[in-house]
Write an enzyme that holds these catalytic residues in place. Structure first.
Site, PDB file in Angstrom:
ATOM      1  N   ARG A   1      -9.200  26.637 -19.534  1.00 26.82           N
ATOM      2  CA  ARG A   1     -10.640  26.626 -19.792  1.00 26.82           C
ATOM      3  C   ARG A   1     -11.343  27.497 -18.758  1.00 26.82           C
ATOM      4  NH1 ARG A   1     -13.760  20.966 -19.715  1.00 26.82           N
ATOM      5  NH2 ARG A   1     -13.677  21.297 -17.459  1.00 26.82           N
TER       6      ARG A   1
ATOM      7  N   CYS B   1      -9.163  16.923 -25.787  1.00 25.82           N
ATOM      8  CA  CYS B   1      -8.744  16.927 -24.386  1.00 25.82           C
ATOM      9  C   CYS B   1      -9.664  16.082 -23.514  1.00 25.82           C
ATOM     10  CB  CYS B   1      -8.675  18.348 -23.835  1.00 25.82           C
ATOM     11  SG  CYS B   1     -10.207  19.278 -23.978  1.00 25.82           S
TER      12      CYS B   1
ATOM     13  N   HIS C   1       0.821  -1.211   0.000  1.00 27.37           N
ATOM     14  CA  HIS C   1       0.000   0.000   0.000  1.00 27.37           C
ATOM     15  C   HIS C   1       0.856   1.264   0.000  1.00 27.37           C
ATOM     16  CE1 HIS C   1      -2.374   3.273   1.887  1.00 27.37           C
ATOM     17  NE2 HIS C   1      -3.339   2.787   1.135  1.00 27.37           N
TER      18      HIS C   1
ATOM     19  N   ARG D   1      -8.164  22.916 -16.151  1.00 28.60           N
ATOM     20  CA  ARG D   1      -9.499  23.120 -15.595  1.00 28.60           C
ATOM     21  C   ARG D   1      -9.399  24.032 -14.371  1.00 28.60           C
ATOM     22  NH1 ARG D   1      -8.760  17.503 -16.103  1.00 28.60           N
ATOM     23  NH2 ARG D   1     -10.082  16.445 -17.644  1.00 28.60           N
TER      24      ARG D   1
ATOM     25  N   GLY E   1     -14.152  17.959 -26.487  1.00 32.69           N
ATOM     26  CA  GLY E   1     -14.440  17.427 -25.156  1.00 32.69           C
ATOM     27  C   GLY E   1     -15.313  16.199 -25.361  1.00 32.69           C
ATOM     28  N   THR E   2     -14.690  15.047 -25.482  1.00 33.99           N
ATOM     29  CA  THR E   2     -15.426  13.866 -25.948  1.00 33.99           C
ATOM     30  C   THR E   2     -16.450  13.359 -24.956  1.00 33.99           C
ATOM     31  OG1 THR E   2     -13.524  12.542 -25.218  1.00 33.99           O
ATOM     32  CG2 THR E   2     -13.667  13.075 -27.560  1.00 33.99           C
ATOM     33  N   ASN E   3     -16.197  13.524 -23.652  1.00 29.97           N
ATOM     34  CA  ASN E   3     -17.162  13.009 -22.684  1.00 29.97           C
ATOM     35  C   ASN E   3     -18.540  13.627 -22.910  1.00 29.97           C
ATOM     36  OD1 ASN E   3     -15.022  11.638 -21.617  1.00 29.97           O
ATOM     37  ND2 ASN E   3     -14.747  12.973 -19.866  1.00 29.97           N
ATOM     38  N   ASP E   4     -18.572  14.957 -23.057  1.00 32.52           N
ATOM     39  CA  ASP E   4     -19.847  15.630 -23.301  1.00 32.52           C
ATOM     40  C   ASP E   4     -20.337  15.405 -24.725  1.00 32.52           C
ATOM     41  OD1 ASP E   4     -20.380  16.579 -20.807  1.00 32.52           O
ATOM     42  OD2 ASP E   4     -19.496  18.554 -21.126  1.00 32.52           O
TER      43      ASP E   4
ATOM     44  N   GLU F   1     -17.956  20.258 -27.804  1.00 33.33           N
ATOM     45  CA  GLU F   1     -18.554  19.223 -26.978  1.00 33.33           C
ATOM     46  C   GLU F   1     -20.069  19.159 -27.147  1.00 33.33           C
ATOM     47  OE1 GLU F   1     -17.408  20.241 -22.966  1.00 33.33           O
ATOM     48  OE2 GLU F   1     -17.522  22.373 -23.424  1.00 33.33           O
TER      49      GLU F   1
END
Length: 752
Positions: A535, A703, A396, A488, A653-656, A631
């Protein structure tokens, strides 16, 4: 939710099933599919857990208690965690789920002994290991004990250490679920962990650690294990360290485990033969080749049979492998162990025996413990170095230290006896050495002569890095990235725990400006002369609502589709003005490499309005780098109009973009399994926008999470993208992907 059953068997699971079976479950299913020797198992899905808390109507109570929790307040954190775990344990398991667990258990055989292992849906990810944050229960036999263990795993999602870790990693408690792996227990004669590549430098050598009994002894750091280094190129063991293994962990009757002494005749003999080492290294390389990234693999041996129990990405390989600090050799060495996390640090010793000792730790101290555990992570974040008595490269302390970028020496055997509270020592985490007193790093008087050093990888594609926190700037810069493709700022603001509106209403605007200025400046200083795209604020209302000053935030059914991004800044002009004041000060000090990127821009008029507001506040917009996030499908489809409006760059912004193209809320468990990053419609939007940007002479980048996926990056480069921005731990592999792709494209052209 209705499409995902309560139970899935490993044969039904692939690596894309993380939202249903968690990181551990997905990895086990994927390993089974490629033929690795994985013990039989089924998974109680994350959807079953969500049905459990929603059916019992405890979900809202849980999340309301966790919302806005000050995780740095140790007493409050512990009390809240205990309360929430109590809520979970008191809620009865629905009959349907209980019966399905019992039926699945019966299919494994009569009263099979199993391991019940937590598998959170935010776990074993490329940039966060979540090591040891949820619980595992070994040697479980019988239906009642099994169902209870499953429920205890569910409750462990809300343990203090898990809540703390998620908060620090930026994960929302309300969207993280937990699956539970029920796996046939292998009564290991010997077990341990292997790294398919070096966990610090990434060198192509397998490092294998092992001890007697169950692997828990190695992972927990209960013993200092044997250490073997296998070079696949030479086909042999090139180094070995045989430890004194005084204890082992074994199953205890029909429930749980026990720690027992190892007989003297076995304490100092090697755990593994050369043939076993070679076989384990081969399995590690099979896993690495399949996943495309180096792996951290748990293994077990019974008789002549090897079992693979887990495989996860190594999240700690440094991007500047081979760059090391040196200490003056004249210092007195007082301890030696294994160098588990590189770097050199000097500080005051604090002896930590229990969690209660963490209160004595100040920033910059050196933590000394027999072995760390997940409850000690808050203290581990403060210290400049860590020293332990026990453990190896896979314990750990080692894993967390590498993730934090903190120097660590483990397995010293007697650090807690040799060192005294308040001693000043210097830790060399590369060499595994502890010096008495403060030892200065060596100052090079002449450039070192490097023989046959590997040339840096040069790519035409710009490979940048994503940064969220100023503390990560040094690690990000050490990757050799070509700049920052996404900084960010909302993470810096959320860390203040006060909304911008609070500072405005309380006439403390300068305090807000200074905090944001200091944070951005740290990142800019780490990347001199390289582009840094900052951003502007993109914080949904639900995140602001949990902060001081967020009492008046509107209630939105889906904040991801709501009042956020540039649309909010254009309406809350004072909030936007404060950000611009920060940017103006930085530009005035010569940080001309800083560009601004506006999020969630759906129409060119929004970009034009933002640009006009900047000009009105005194910004020379014609000589400032301004761009947009692509996005929303509309911004991809209208990219020509954005280019005409004067953007200097665009970044996907691929997630959105995925969720807005497919109408899939990525935080909604009902449809999470439909979230498809490589959906043809998404790829068509990206391909179209790349083509138009190239035609218009505008830099086009990415990104989002896809920028850290080698397969996706290869497609993007072939499609014509000029820049990619990856997570810190993915930069090296993405640069290698870019170079390989560019070379293949040149070769293809030459052949034609």
């Amino acid at each position: 939710m209705t499409k995902v059953p309560n139970i899935l068997w490993l044969a039904e699971i692939q690596k894309e099933d993380v939202p249903s079976v968690g990181g551990k479950g997905a990895s086990l299913g994927e390993m089974t599919s490629v033929g690795l020797p994985v013990p039989n198992a089924f998974v109680v899905t994350a959807q079953a857990f969500r049905r459990y808390i929603e059916g019992a109507k405890i979900d809202k109570e849980i999340f309301s208690r966790l919302a806005g929790l000050d995780v740095e307040n140790a007493d409050l954190l512990e009390k809240t965690a205990a309360d929430v775990k109590g809520i979970v344990m008191k809620a009865p398991v629905p009959d349907e789920i209980r019966e399905e667990i019992i039926r699945s258990y019966a299919k494994m055989g009569d009263d099979v002994v199993v391991a019940v292992r937590s598998s959170a849906t935010a776990e074993d990810l490329p940039d966060a290991s979540f090591a040891g944050q949820q619980d595992t229960y070994l040697n479980i036999k019988g239906v009642d004990a099994l169902v209870e263990a499953v429920q205890m795993c569910w409750a462990s999602l809300y343990g203090a250490r898990a809540i703390y870790y998620r908060a620090k990693q930026g994960f929302d408690d309300s969207i993280v679920d937990i699956a539970v792996v029920v796996q046939q227990l292998v009564r290991s004669e010997k077990a341990g962990v292997l790294f398919s590549s070096h966990p610090v430098t990434g060198e192509p050598t397998s490092i294998i650690e092992g001890s007697w009994g169950l692997g828990e002894a190695v992972v927990s750091g209960t013993v200092s294990p044997d250490n073997y280094i296998f070079d696949a190129r030479a086909g042999r063991v090139i180094d070995r360290y045989i430890a004194t293994k005084k204890v082992e962990i074994l199953p205890d009757g029909e429930h749980g485990t026990k720690e027992v002494p190892v007989p003297p005749e076995r304490q100092d003999i090697p755990v593994l033969s050369d043939d076993e080492i070679a076989a384990l290294a081969k399995f590690g390389k099979v896993s690495e080749t399949h996943y495309g990234v180096p792996q951290d693999v748990e293994w077990s041996i019974v008789g002549n049979t090897i079992y693979i129990l887990q495989s996860r990405p190594i999240t700690t390989i440094a991007g500047n492998a081979g760059v090391t600090q040196e200490t003056e050799s004249s210092g007195e060495i007082i301890l030696e162990g294994q160098g588990a996390s590189p770097g050199i640090a000097t500080g005051r010793v604090v002896l930590v025996n229990t969690v209660k000792d963490l209160g004595r730790i100040n920033d910059g101290d050196i933590m000394v413990a027999k072995m760390t555990n997940p409850d000690m992570v808050p203290g581990m974040r403060k210290v400049s170095a860590i020293i332990t008595d026990e453990g190896g490269m896979t314990c750990h302390a080692a894993i967390v230290s590498r993730e934090l970028g903190t120097p660590a020496v483990v397995g010293t055997r007697d650090a807690t006896h040799v060192l005294k509270e308040g001693d000043i020592v210097t830790v060399d985490g590369e060499k595994g050495i502890v010096f008495d007193g403060a030892i200065a790093p060596v100052q090079d008087e002449a450039p070192a002569v490097v023989v046959a050093a590997a040339a840096p990888i040069i790519t035409a594609t710009s490979v940048k890095v994503n940064v969220s926190l100023p503390e990560a700037a040094a690690r990000a810069a050490a990757t050799g990235a070509d700049g920052v493709g996404l900084l960010r700022i909302e993470h810096m603001i959320l860390g203040l725990n006060k909304t911008p509106g609070w500072y405005i209403r309380n006439n403390r605007e300068e305090e807000f400006v200074k905090e944001l200025y200091d944070g951005i400046k740290v990142v800019l200083d780490a990347f001199p002369g390289k582009p840094v795209w900052v951003r502007t604020l993109d914080a949904p209302t639900d995140e602001f609502r949990n902060m001081e000053g967020g009492e008046d935030e509107p209630e939105e059914h889906n904040p991801m589709l709501g009042w956020r991004g540039i649309r909010r800044d254009l309406q809350q002009t004072e909030q936007f003005r404060l950000q611009v004041e920060v940017f103006k000060r930085l530009w005035s000090e010569g940080y001309s490499n800083m560009g601004l990127m506006f999020p969630l821009v759906g129409h060119p008029k929004e970009f034009i309005q933002a640009k006009q507001m900047l000009a009105g506040w005194g910004v020379d917009v014609e000589n400032t780098t301004l761009g947009i996030m692509v996005e929303i499908p509309s911004s991809a489809l209208m990219i020509d109009e954005f280019i005409a409006a004067g953007i200097n760059f665009a970044s996907f912004g691929t997630n959105d973009l995925i969720q807005y193209t497919l109408a899939i809320d990525r935080n909604n468990q009902n449809v999470a399994d439909m979230y498809f990053p490589k959906h043809p419609a998404v790829l068509k939007l990206i391909e179209y926008a790349i083509g138009r940007c190239r035609e218009g002479g505008v830099e086009c980048s990415i990104c989002g999470q896809a920028g850290s996926d080698p397969e996706m990056v290869e497609w993007l480069i072939r499609t014509g993208i000029t820049s990619v921005s990856s997570n810190i731990d993915a930069v090296q592999k993405i640069r290698e992907t870019a170079a390989r792709t560019e070379q293949r494209m040149l070769l293809d052209m030459a052949r034609r």
